[in-house]
Enzyme design. Structure first.
Site, PDB file in Angstrom:
ATOM      1  N   SER A 319     -10.054  -9.909  -1.742  1.00 35.92           N
ATOM      2  CA  SER A 319     -10.438 -11.280  -1.304  1.00 35.92           C
ATOM      3  C   SER A 319      -9.211 -12.384  -1.596  1.00 35.92           C
ATOM      4  CB  SER A 319     -11.924 -11.843  -1.093  1.00 35.92           C
ATOM      5  OG  SER A 319     -12.079 -12.995  -0.747  1.00 35.92           O
ATOM      6  N   ASP A 330       4.524 -12.375   0.505  1.00 32.72           N
ATOM      7  CA  ASP A 330       5.428 -12.812   1.704  1.00 32.72           C
ATOM      8  C   ASP A 330       6.302 -13.965   0.973  1.00 32.72           C
ATOM      9  OD1 ASP A 330       3.550 -11.282   2.534  1.00 32.72           O
ATOM     10  OD2 ASP A 330       2.800 -12.781   3.885  1.00 32.72           O
ATOM     11  N   LYS A 344     -10.135  -6.198   1.249  1.00 35.95           N
ATOM     12  CA  LYS A 344     -11.467  -7.989   1.836  1.00 35.95           C
ATOM     13  C   LYS A 344     -10.944  -9.538   2.170  1.00 35.95           C
ATOM     14  CE  LYS A 344     -15.567 -10.602   1.091  1.00 35.95           C
ATOM     15  NZ  LYS A 344     -14.812 -11.656   1.097  1.00 35.95           N
TER      16      LYS A 344
END
Length: 465
Positions: A319, A330, A344
């Protein structure tokens, strides 16, 4: 009319139910079909399987039938309120694993977990293999530490409840309570012949979600165990303490440990990401409603600067912890190391209900800056390192080499007075935590090669998700 009076003699049962439920349920007892009533008023007829507002009549009839049969034939008597609450729980549980109906106790537990504050005595406990509830450590300046409770003390009884057969969750719930309330513990200390009773008054306990330490001069370790409302501020203080502890040696690298971090607040994940990023998107969410579509970006100020960063993740990283990992990956700000995360990628909103209970409902999915959905996929590490540990080999090496012989000729290029059979020491960090040791080695390599060269050498082959 109460719900309990709705299900008595059969002919009137469903007509009475209509008093306290939507109009679409009025006709469950076999009155005028909804489409026939609409036809009298010149309305377009609806399907015989649906009511005027689109609710499925057949399923509603079945629900009423199941409700009545449970009431009439279940082995134990069950009241209407319990059945209806169980129906609501089942309705939410059937959506996804993270939507849930929260009664007042569950609601309170959720608030305590996110706020990091609860009424208790201030101890960290664990369950031994033999089932004994054992104190791992008392928290400083809490009722437990002031009462002299020590690590390895075994809790035998809480008030009048023996611990035998209770789970750790049940035991912890017994120890929590309102500030100022009294609790009695029967405790057996290590080496003692007899247990002793300790009486304490509960206080507000603040649990920290961030810890830090220096691994070596110039290399710091930052652990985030979950994402609570104060996690961002705690991490800022931890970074400042690392710099202070490092003294004259500037931080050359930092390990951010998110292993077994179950997540928490989205806002806290954004704050932690922002500690390391100076620009660009951190995360965005998409859902059915306009207010569920959000986007968060980094601010220019960052206390971590451009310090080389390695993030540790594993299958317990979930999460909000995956939001941080995905954003730093990224944006090529950090090297992600470890094993694939939990996966999740959904956002839950918690909504209060009129009766004091709550509703936890999945309302959106979140995406990393590059548009990746982590749902059921997880974050793949740039460098995969499985969990393990090094063991120091204490066996004596009886092999003899030239350098060990008395009267040998020395090397012509330099001093060879030190016998070659002496093995270098194993890294202390790697002995207890192999993944952490590898992260430290990678940071050292980044300082030798240069951060950009190390990223270029490490990321291209593994960064595609």
């Amino acid at each position: 009319m109460s719900a309990s009076s709705s299900f008595r003699p059969a002919p009137r049962r469903l007509r009475q139910l209509a008093v306290s439920v939507p109009l679409s349920l009025v006709l469950l007892g076999g009155g005028v079909p909804a489409h026939a009533e609409d036809a009298r008023q010149g309305a377009t007829p609806t399907s015989s399987s649906e009511s005027a507002n689109g609710l499925p009549l057949e399923e509603l009839r079945t629900f009423a039938e199941v409700f009545e049969r449970i009431k009439r034939t279940y082995v134990d008597e069950v009241d209407d309120r319990t059945l209806l609450k169980n129906a609501m729980r089942g309705m939410l549980a059937g959506l996804d694993p993270h939507s849930a109906y929260l009664d007042q106790d569950d609601w309170q537990d959720l608030r305590e977990n996110t706020d990091g504050e609860f009424g208790g005595i201030g101890i960290e406990v664990g369950m031994e293999e033999d089932g004994q509830l054992t104190i791992i450590a008392p928290i400083d300046d809490t009722p437990a530490s002031r009462a002299g409770l020590q690590p390895r003390d075994v809790i035998l009884k809480i008030d009048d409840t023996p611990m035998e057969g209770l789970s750790m969750t049940e035991s912890v719930k017994l120890m929590r309570g309102e500030e100022g309330s009294t609790i009695r513990l029967l405790v057996l200390s290590e080496g003692a012949d007899m247990p002793r009773e300790v009486v304490l008054k509960r206080a507000i306990i603040k649990s920290s979600s961030v810890s830090q330490r220096l691994l070596e001069p110039g290399y710091g370790y930052l652990r985030v165990s979950q994402f609570q409302s104060a996690t961002g501020d705690e991490a800022k203080r931890a970074l400042a303490e690392l710099r202070e502890e490092s003294g004259d040696v500037a931080l050359k690298g930092l390990v951010l440990d998110l292993r077994n971090n179950p997540g928490g607040l989205l806002s806290a994940a954004v704050e932690i990401s922002d500690l390391f990023l100076t620009s660009g998107r951190i995360v965005y969410t998409e859902g059915r409603l306009p207010d569920s579509e959000l986007s968060f970006s980094a601010r220019a100020e960052t206390p971590a600067g451009d310090t080389p960063l390695v993030v540790l993740i594993n299958g317990g990283t979930a999460s909000a912890a995956e939001i941080v990992s995905g954003a730093l990956q990224d944006q090529r700000r950090a090297i992600i190391m470890g094993t694939e995360s939990f996966g999740k990628g959904s956002v839950q909103n918690v909504m209060p209900l009129g009766n004091g209970d709550g509703l936890k409902l999945t309302t959106a999915l979140y995406f990393t800056p590059n548009g990746r959905s982590i749902q059921a996929e997880g974050i793949r590490p740039d460098v995969e390192v499985v969990r393990g540990r090094l063991e120091r080999d204490t066996r004596r090496d009886f092999s003899v080499r030239e350098a060990d012989l008395d009267g040998r000729l020395d090397n012509a290029n330099g001093d060879s007075s030190t016998p070659s059979s002496k093995a270098p020491d194993s890294p202390v960090v790697a002995e207890s935590d192999y993944q952490l040791g590898e992260a430290l080695n990678l940071l050292k390599g980044m300082n030798v090669l240069g951060r950009s060269a190390a990223l270029k050498a490490t990321l291209p082959a593994t960064s595609e998700q």
